[in-house]
Design a protein around this motif. Structure first.
Motif, PDB file in Angstrom:
ATOM      1  N   VAL A  42       0.852  -1.186   0.000  1.00 38.59           N
ATOM      2  CA  VAL A  42       0.000   0.000   0.000  1.00 38.59           C
ATOM      3  C   VAL A  42       0.888   1.236   0.000  1.00 38.59           C
ATOM      4  N   PRO A  43       0.658   2.171  -0.899  1.00 40.87           N
ATOM      5  CA  PRO A  43       1.498   3.369  -0.935  1.00 40.87           C
ATOM      6  C   PRO A  43       1.276   4.236   0.302  1.00 40.87           C
ATOM      7  N   PRO A  44       2.267   5.029   0.652  1.00 35.77           N
ATOM      8  CA  PRO A  44       2.107   5.917   1.811  1.00 35.77           C
ATOM      9  C   PRO A  44       0.949   6.886   1.602  1.00 35.77           C
ATOM     10  N   VAL A  45       0.254   7.183   2.679  1.00 38.08           N
ATOM     11  CA  VAL A  45      -0.828   8.161   2.631  1.00 38.08           C
ATOM     12  C   VAL A  45      -0.807   8.954   3.928  1.00 38.08           C
ATOM     13  N   LYS A  46      -0.969  10.241   3.831  1.00 39.00           N
ATOM     14  CA  LYS A  46      -1.034  11.073   5.020  1.00 39.00           C
ATOM     15  C   LYS A  46      -2.437  10.997   5.591  1.00 39.00           C
ATOM     16  N   PRO A  47      -2.574  10.602   6.856  1.00 44.08           N
ATOM     17  CA  PRO A  47      -3.912  10.558   7.450  1.00 44.08           C
ATOM     18  C   PRO A  47      -4.632  11.895   7.300  1.00 44.08           C
ATOM     19  N   GLY A  48      -5.874  11.831   6.878  1.00 44.88           N
ATOM     20  CA  GLY A  48      -6.643  13.043   6.657  1.00 44.88           C
ATOM     21  C   GLY A  48      -6.565  13.560   5.246  1.00 44.88           C
ATOM     22  N   SER A  49      -5.930  12.802   4.347  1.00 46.98           N
ATOM     23  CA  SER A  49      -5.822  13.234   2.948  1.00 46.98           C
ATOM     24  C   SER A  49      -7.183  13.296   2.273  1.00 46.98           C
ATOM     25  N   ASN A  50      -8.097  12.428   2.705  1.00 49.31           N
ATOM     26  CA  ASN A  50      -9.448  12.394   2.131  1.00 49.31           C
ATOM     27  C   ASN A  50     -10.460  12.883   3.163  1.00 49.31           C
ATOM     28  N   THR A  51     -11.451  13.579   2.690  1.00 52.46           N
ATOM     29  CA  THR A  51     -12.468  14.120   3.595  1.00 52.46           C
ATOM     30  C   THR A  51     -13.888  13.706   3.215  1.00 52.46           C
ATOM     31  N   SER A  52     -14.023  12.883   2.186  1.00 50.43           N
ATOM     32  CA  SER A  52     -15.362  12.452   1.777  1.00 50.43           C
ATOM     33  C   SER A  52     -15.266  11.147   1.002  1.00 50.43           C
ATOM     34  N   PHE A  53     -16.423  10.486   0.872  1.00 52.59           N
ATOM     35  CA  PHE A  53     -16.540   9.279   0.061  1.00 52.59           C
ATOM     36  C   PHE A  53     -17.186   9.635  -1.275  1.00 52.59           C
ATOM     37  N   ALA A  54     -16.797   8.901  -2.291  1.00 51.60           N
ATOM     38  CA  ALA A  54     -17.339   9.185  -3.626  1.00 51.60           C
ATOM     39  C   ALA A  54     -18.815   8.852  -3.711  1.00 51.60           C
ATOM     40  N   ALA A  55     -19.238   7.812  -3.001  1.00 47.70           N
ATOM     41  CA  ALA A  55     -20.631   7.366  -3.131  1.00 47.70           C
ATOM     42  C   ALA A  55     -21.187   6.961  -1.775  1.00 47.70           C
ATOM     43  N   TYR A  68     -24.505   3.430   3.724  1.00 44.21           N
ATOM     44  CA  TYR A  68     -23.146   2.919   3.588  1.00 44.21           C
ATOM     45  C   TYR A  68     -22.402   3.643   2.475  1.00 44.21           C
ATOM     46  N   ALA A  69     -21.094   3.669   2.598  1.00 40.42           N
ATOM     47  CA  ALA A  69     -20.221   4.171   1.537  1.00 40.42           C
ATOM     48  C   ALA A  69     -19.739   2.986   0.729  1.00 40.42           C
ATOM     49  N   GLU A  70     -19.505   3.219  -0.553  1.00 41.25           N
ATOM     50  CA  GLU A  70     -18.977   2.159  -1.415  1.00 41.25           C
ATOM     51  C   GLU A  70     -17.898   2.730  -2.316  1.00 41.25           C
ATOM     52  N   ALA A  71     -16.849   1.944  -2.514  1.00 37.86           N
ATOM     53  CA  ALA A  71     -15.757   2.354  -3.388  1.00 37.86           C
ATOM     54  C   ALA A  71     -15.200   1.114  -4.078  1.00 37.86           C
ATOM     55  N   GLY A  72     -14.566   1.332  -5.229  1.00 43.96           N
ATOM     56  CA  GLY A  72     -13.936   0.232  -5.943  1.00 43.96           C
ATOM     57  C   GLY A  72     -14.862  -0.441  -6.933  1.00 43.96           C
ATOM     58  N   PRO A  73     -14.331  -1.390  -7.710  1.00 45.34           N
ATOM     59  CA  PRO A  73     -15.127  -2.061  -8.745  1.00 45.34           C
ATOM     60  C   PRO A  73     -16.208  -2.952  -8.149  1.00 45.34           C
ATOM     61  N   ALA A  74     -17.371  -2.959  -8.777  1.00 44.05           N
ATOM     62  CA  ALA A  74     -18.502  -3.734  -8.274  1.00 44.05           C
ATOM     63  C   ALA A  74     -18.232  -5.235  -8.283  1.00 44.05           C
ATOM     64  N   ASP A  75     -17.323  -5.689  -9.147  1.00 43.07           N
ATOM     65  CA  ASP A  75     -17.017  -7.117  -9.233  1.00 43.07           C
ATOM     66  C   ASP A  75     -15.728  -7.478  -8.497  1.00 43.07           C
ATOM     67  N   ILE A  89     -18.232   6.005   9.792  1.00 42.05           N
ATOM     68  CA  ILE A  89     -17.597   5.508   8.577  1.00 42.05           C
ATOM     69  C   ILE A  89     -16.353   6.297   8.194  1.00 42.05           C
ATOM     70  N   TYR A  90     -16.214   7.534   8.689  1.00 43.77           N
ATOM     71  CA  TYR A  90     -15.050   8.339   8.320  1.00 43.77           C
ATOM     72  C   TYR A  90     -13.757   7.843   8.960  1.00 43.77           C
ATOM     73  N   SER A  91     -13.865   6.883   9.849  1.00 47.60           N
ATOM     74  CA  SER A  91     -12.650   6.209  10.322  1.00 47.60           C
ATOM     75  C   SER A  91     -11.916   5.535   9.166  1.00 47.60           C
ATOM     76  N   PHE A  92     -12.644   5.255   8.077  1.00 47.93           N
ATOM     77  CA  PHE A  92     -12.070   4.540   6.933  1.00 47.93           C
ATOM     78  C   PHE A  92     -11.974   5.410   5.682  1.00 47.93           C
ATOM     79  N   VAL A  93     -12.069   6.726   5.851  1.00 55.71           N
ATOM     80  CA  VAL A  93     -12.108   7.602   4.666  1.00 55.71           C
ATOM     81  C   VAL A  93     -10.797   7.576   3.886  1.00 55.71           C
ATOM     82  N   ASP A  94      -9.674   7.273   4.544  1.00 55.87           N
ATOM     83  CA  ASP A  94      -8.399   7.121   3.837  1.00 55.87           C
ATOM     84  C   ASP A  94      -8.116   5.669   3.462  1.00 55.87           C
TER      85      ASP A  94
END
Length: 349
Positions: A42-55, A68-75, A89-94
């Motif tokens: 997994v590439p490095p990510v700064k905590p707090g880089s994301n503030t919302s879910f796409a869907a 619920y939030a959903e991300a990634g390919p449906a299959d 759910i924002y515990s998992f926003v990054d």
């Protein structure tokens, strides 16, 4: 003389050729070994880089209309990320985009009593007992037509994932559980602990009183913020980060679910009879057979058992990881790279 020189030259060349061949075979073998041992990183990510879910979505599942939030390919291979109290759910926003980028279908539901999740009937008991929350996740998987998923969570979410892994192991591909084995029972909850351990559970005793219920209802925003600070004493979260999650606590059922959960643990209130058989199985402290990675932050200020106390409870392929750097109770939000890496790695155990 020339024949001897030619013979020596031929011998030298033969040995050189064998050496070259051996070295090439060694290189090929090394490359093959490296390929075999290589794992997705997994590439490095700064905590707090994301503030919302796409869907953000809603779906009727069991007793609930689940947000619920959903991300990634449906299959993609499904992974369900489960938050704790008093988080959301924002515990998992990054974490979610990291896993989506690796091809996972990421589902992050609001538990009952949080965010946009609502009961379908006003007559349904606002029950916070552990078996009820676990049943919610199986119902969600059924509604989403997910036969099997990796489950990963912390706090209430880890407990829920542990319980699903015991009661419905065929539905769990693998498990990531912060603070490890969190399955308990009412009888265990009645047992007194040493004074310092009891002090850590101060809010449980507060919720046991009507004053505590009224206090949480009135001051839930400040109360939850205090829990965040105590549970993650080295995490310097800002107001925007906290407020984003605190909004989920405005759910109309949140106080009822929270208070019932902690009172049920102490045997102060009853659950629902339909969960009795499940709770009886859980009261036996059954082992978990699915492949598991447990995790712990080095600055977790919330009550949690040492890893040595629960390692024997995991009978499948198992690994424990201590995450350093002042990481507290909300591990996925404080160390999203480490959490996402565990999800990737547990599927390869």
């Amino acid at each position: 003389m020339s024949e001897k020189i030619d013979s020596r030259r031929r011998g030298f060349m033969s040995m050189a050729a064998l050496g070259l061949a051996a070295s090439q075979l060694g290189m090929f073998g090394s490359a093959e070994a490296q390929t075999t041992l290589a794992k997705p990183v997994v590439p490095p990510v700064k905590p707090g880089s994301n503030t919302s879910f796409a869907a953000l979505k809603q779906i009727k599942a069991g007793l609930l209309d689940v947000g619920y939030a959903e991300a990634g390919p449906a299959d993609g291979p499904p992974v369900i990320l489960l938050h704790g109290w008093p988080y959301d759910i924002y515990s998992f926003v990054d974490v979610a985009p990291l896993l989506a980028a690796r091809g996972y279908r990421v589902i992050v539901p609001y538990l009952r009593g949080y965010g946009s999740t609502r009961f379908l009937s006003a007559d349904t008991m606002r029950n916070g007992q552990p078996a009820a929350l676990a049943t919610d996740i199986v119902a969600l998987m059924d509604a989403l037509k997910i036969q099997q998923a990796t489950l990963a969570g912390f706090d209430w979410g880890a407990r829920t994932a542990d319980i699903v892994s015991v009661l419905w192991p065929e539905r769990v591909k693998s498990l990531v559980s912060v603070s490890g084995y969190l399955i308990g029972s009412q009888e265990a909850g009645k047992m007194p602990l040493p004074p310092e351990a009891e002090l850590q559970w101060w809010y449980q005793f507060y919720f046991a009183t009507e004053r505590g219920r009224a206090g949480y209802e009135k001051y839930r925003h400040d109360f939850a913020k205090l829990i965040w600070r105590l549970a993650s004493p080295k995490w310097q979260f800002d107001d925007a980060t906290y407020d984003r999650s605190a909004a989920a606590l405005n759910n109309p059922d949140h106080v009822d679910i929270t208070v019932h959960n902690y009172r049920w643990r102490q045997g102060l209130v009853a659950g629902e009879a339909k969960y009795d058989a499940l709770e009886q199985r859980l009261a036996q402290a059954p082992t978990i057979g699915v492949n598991t990675i447990t995790m712990e932050g080095d600055a977790n200020g919330a009550p949690h058992p040492p890893a040595s106390a629960y390692a024997s409870k995991f009978t499948g392929k198992y690994e424990h990881r201590n995450i350093t750097g002042g990481i507290g109770h909300n591990l996925p939000q404080e160390a999203p790279q480490a959490f996402a890496q565990a999800v990737l790695d547990v599927d390869r155990l």
